[in-house]
Design an enzyme around this catalytic site. Structure first.
Site, PDB file in Angstrom:
ATOM      1  N   GLN A 146       0.877  -1.149  -0.062  1.00 29.71           N
ATOM      2  CA  GLN A 146       0.107   0.024   0.006  1.00 29.71           C
ATOM      3  C   GLN A 146       1.105   1.298   0.016  1.00 29.71           C
ATOM      4  O   GLN A 146       1.651   1.224   0.855  1.00 29.71           O
ATOM      5  CB  GLN A 146      -0.812   0.069   1.273  1.00 29.71           C
ATOM      6  CG  GLN A 146      -1.644   1.051   1.596  1.00 29.71           C
ATOM      7  CD  GLN A 146      -2.411   0.915   2.986  1.00 29.71           C
ATOM      8  OE1 GLN A 146      -2.609  -0.153   3.234  1.00 29.71           O
ATOM      9  NE2 GLN A 146      -2.949   2.001   3.394  1.00 29.71           N
ATOM     10  N   SER A 148       4.264  -1.735   4.528  1.00 31.08           N
ATOM     11  CA  SER A 148       4.525  -3.186   5.150  1.00 31.08           C
ATOM     12  C   SER A 148       4.706  -4.193   3.859  1.00 31.08           C
ATOM     13  O   SER A 148       4.203  -4.198   2.848  1.00 31.08           O
ATOM     14  CB  SER A 148       3.237  -3.768   5.547  1.00 31.08           C
ATOM     15  OG  SER A 148       3.001  -2.738   6.717  1.00 31.08           O
ATOM     16  N   GLU A 157     -16.509  -0.373   5.980  1.00 35.51           N
ATOM     17  CA  GLU A 157     -15.669  -1.387   6.721  1.00 35.51           C
ATOM     18  C   GLU A 157     -16.954  -1.786   7.883  1.00 35.51           C
ATOM     19  O   GLU A 157     -17.209  -0.859   8.622  1.00 35.51           O
ATOM     20  CB  GLU A 157     -14.688  -0.594   7.265  1.00 35.51           C
ATOM     21  CG  GLU A 157     -13.903  -1.561   8.319  1.00 35.51           C
ATOM     22  CD  GLU A 157     -13.333  -2.823   8.022  1.00 35.51           C
ATOM     23  OE1 GLU A 157     -13.726  -3.736   8.705  1.00 35.51           O
ATOM     24  OE2 GLU A 157     -12.567  -2.888   7.037  1.00 35.51           O
TER      25      GLU A 157
END
Lengths: 397, 377
Positions: free
Chosen positions: A131, A168, A251
């Protein structure tokens, strides 16, 4: 509030559990319980092989529509899958950025060509994504993005210049999605565009960031002329903020019960240790252990409330507090673990800096209250969106 | 529907003026308001079995109402009525049980009297003695901190006898019973002291013998119902604080626009919503216990968790509410102080939050393992 799932959902739970029992063994026995937060850099090749095994069983991307290889699973089924996955000790998912961010973004905003090019490899556990949102100057103030995308008329490609950070597993991924400024005359969330960029190319450098745990899961990604084709712009030029933020409002806590299952394993370990070493007889620690138990159960019922709520895409009050609640809980657990360990907490497993699980928990949970929206940003969001209090005026600097 | 009608009715009839006026009465209870509730809304029948003119519902519905009553500090004896119904559902069937259910359904006030001056909030606290079983029993002793005791027609008295703890039904005007009203720091909820001197009770009025387990269950039910009032009290304190800081101007802007204030408000909401999530779980567990699908241990755990969370929450939220009100927060005129006082009173009722946590610690650390702590919903 529904405390139980339907019989059909429980049937689905059994199916998930039995598949995991049959497959998370043999060559994969070594990666059970590995690769989670703080441990993400371990067993990468084995976990990629595991992703392909999951994919063959039809257990990647279960929430995607059947047309793209998913199961069209309901929210409840996705929750159950995550819960059973965690219960079975399923290793940290290398495919989760592709499955939960790239995929849904492309399904909502991508072109037919983008879907056909990228979705099958994500679904098959063949392509891994990272990302590219945060930058050194765009942390809490995410829209302050400086990375530029310039159109190269001669080569007919977009070229990138700038830096992303806290990426990450960039060094283990194949692609990065990048939010970059295509109109440098614009500030804030205007003039941004959303791109799909291959990582293995000239003009792109990945440097690991060593964390306080001594390990390196995060990276810096430097762009100096790296490129992507015009077909890899998602949505319209200048529409990047809407694309990047589009799915956040929907979400509904699919991963929360699975996350709590991992938390329970950690709390159980702390309790077992306290009983073993006598810490359980200290009144102050007894209070904190009880508080940790209450806190984790609160997270569970908070999630079940979220799931029982209206599915209108709006964020309920219990959903708005969730990040602040779990991150504080987890960080406190890390400190409790050290206090229960007692004087032994100070001794590392081996030189130079091999930490045990609880020491690593203690140090790594300091990140929980920072990433994904710091506690301070979370409190702003709660105050402004749930309580209707005024926004902080923006500085001009 | 219950929720909306409760909000509407209490908004109209349980204003700050009504609450403050009731606090001036010796009993602290607005019996006229209670009559309207029992006659027009019928909340008192919610948890009464259908066979006794009730709705046969349980804790889930009671906590919805108690949250709203806690939010208004309503001066009516609904908590006592609801708790009496729940206690009666834990004792063996008897003609006296039926009579009491019917009396409750008719709006009679029934109060629970079980502890003495140094309460342990468990069977150790029961100091009224009973002698003479199985024939006519004689009760002697004192029970304190009796909620709605001053207006109760009927008392449920826990007493200690040869066979352990027993539960008796005693009319509050029976010979030898004296009820004394005690003014409280929490001005909007009064307590009574019940003295029993040679009170003779017919055998039919012993609701349960060997009632230690029943007392434990009843106190857990009481903790869950009380937590509902605490959550309501905290929610209202949060709402009135957010409203106040949205109007108060300093440094040329409303103080609600300062992050130091916003972040406190966010922490208040975090605690309120967390306590509410636990409350809903605890209410479901209480109902599951009544239906035989949850055991005493599950109920005890749920009650300890919610008592700890709701107690801390109400105290923190009302205390922070005073702080964010600034100077006016400590005046008699503003209502926030009434909520703070209620929060303090409820936090200590049936055991402080740290005592609840110690009960949980015993379950987690001393006894056999709690099974499937995550999955057992």
């Amino acid at each position: 509030m529904q405390l139980e799932f339907s019989p059909a959902d429980e049937q689905f739970r059994n199916e998930v559990a039995s598949w995991l029992r049959d497959h998370l063994c043999g060559e994969f026995a070594a990666i059970r319980g590995r690769g989670g937060p703080g441990d993400e850099h371990h067993f990468v090749d084995e976990r990629k092989a595991w992703e392909r095994t999951l994919a063959e069983g039809g257990w990647t991307c279960i929430g995607w529509p059947e047309q793209w290889g998913g199961r069209g699973a309901t929210i409840e089924q996705q929750v159950i899958f995550n819960e059973e996955y965690a219960r079975a000790g399923g290793p940290g998912r290398l495919g989760h950025i592709g499955e939960t961010l790239t995929g849904p973004t492309l399904l909502a905003f991508g072109s037919e060509q983008q879907k056909q090019r990228y979705l099958p490899d994500i679904r098959a556990g063949q392509a891994f994504w990272c990302q590219g949102y945060s930058e050194p100057g765009a942390g809490s103030d995410l829209s302050n993005i400086k990375t530029r995308a310039e159109w190269d008329e001669q080569e007919r490609v977009w070229r990138f210049y700038g830096q992303k950070v806290w990426t990450s597993l960039a060094h283990e991924s194949d692609f990065i999605f990048v939010l970059a400024r295509t109109d440098v005359s614009q500030r804030g969330h205007r003039g941004l565009s959303f791109f799909l960029v291959p990582l293995a190319q000239e003009g792109l450098e990945i440097r690991p960031i060593t964390q306080l745990t001594g390990t390196a899961e995060f990276n810096e990604v430097f762009f100096d002329g790296a490129c992507c084709s015009p077909e890899d712009l998602v949505g319209e030029e200048g529409d990047g903020w809407r694309v990047a933020m589009g799915l956040l409002g929907f979400e509904r806590g699919v991963s929360t019960l699975g996350q709590q299952m991992l938390f329970q394993v950690e709390l159980d370990e702390v309790i077992r240790l306290a009983k073993e070493n006598g810490a359980s007889r200290q009144p102050a620690l007894r209070q904190r252990i009880a508080e940790a138990h209450i806190g984790l159960r609160t997270l569970r019922y908070n999630s079940l409330r979220m799931l029982s709520g209206e599915d209108d895409g709006s964020l309920s009050r219990e959903a708005m507090i969730y990040k602040l609640a779990w991150s504080n809980w987890h960080r406190n657990l890390g400190k409790l673990a050290m206090d229960v360990l007692g004087p032994e907490a100070e001794l590392v497993e081996s030189a130079p800096y091999e930490l045990n699980r609880l020491q690593s928990l203690f140090l790594f949970t300091r990140a929980d209250t920072i990433y994904g929206g710091t506690n301070q940003i979370q409190r702003n969001l709660i105050a402004e969106r749930a309580l209707g209090m005024p926004r902080e005026p923006r500085g001009d600097a | 529907m219950l929720l909306e009608s409760a909000e509407r009715f209490l908004g109209e009839h349980s204003s700050s003026q009504v609450v403050r006026a009731a606090a001036e009465l010796p009993s602290g209870v607005d019996l006229a308001l209670w009559s309207r509730v029992t006659e027009e809304l019928g909340w008192q029948v919610v948890a009464i079995p259908e066979a006794c003119d009730g709705l046969g519902l349980g804790a889930v519905e009671l906590v919805i109402l108690l949250e709203k009553l806690g939010a208004r500090l309503s001066p009516i004896p609904f908590f006592a009525s609801a708790l009496a119904a729940m206690i009666l559902r834990t004792v063996p069937t008897s003609p006296e049980q039926t009579r009491l259910f019917e009396a409750l359904a008719g709006g009679a006030v029934v109060a629970f009297a079980h502890t003495d001056a140094r309460p342990d909030w468990n069977e150790v606290g029961v100091k009224v003695s009973s002698a003479g079983a199985p024939h006519i029993a004689e009760l002697n002793g004192e029970a304190r901190y009796v909620i709605a005791g001053g207006v109760a027609e009927q008392l449920l008295v826990a007493a200690r006898g040869e066979g352990g703890v027993r539960l008796f039904s005693v009319p509050s005007d029976a010979p030898g019973v004296s009820v004394r009203h005690r003014p409280t720091v929490d001005q909007t909820r009064s307590l009574a002291e019940v003295t029993l001197t040679g009170v003779l009770v017919e055998p039919g009025c012993e609701l349960a013998a060997d009632w230690e387990r029943g007392l434990g269950v009843s106190l857990d039910m009481a903790r869950i119902l009380s937590a509902a009032e605490q959550v309501g009290c905290a929610q209202e304190a949060l709402d009135m604080t957010v409203a106040y800081v949205g109007e108060r101007v300093q440094f040329g802007r409303t103080i609600a626009s300062f992050q130091a204030v916003k972040h406190k408000a966010a922490d208040m909401m975090l605690k309120v919503e967390s306590a509410r999530s636990l409350l809903y779980y605890a209410a479901c567990t209480a109902d599951a216990w009544l239906q035989g699908s949850a055991d005493d241990q599950a109920l005890r755990e749920a009650a300890a968790m919610v008592a700890s969370a709701a107690g801390d929450t109400a105290f923190f939220v009302t205390g922070t509410g005073i702080q964010l009100h600034g100077g006016v927060g400590i005046t008699e005129e503003y209502d926030i102080q009434l909520y703070f006082k209620r929060a303090r009173a409820l936090e200590a009722y049936l055991g402080r939050p740290d005592e609840s946590r110690e009960r949980l610690a015993q379950m987690l650390l001393d006894g056999p393992e709690l099974e499937g702590t995550v999955h057992a919903a």
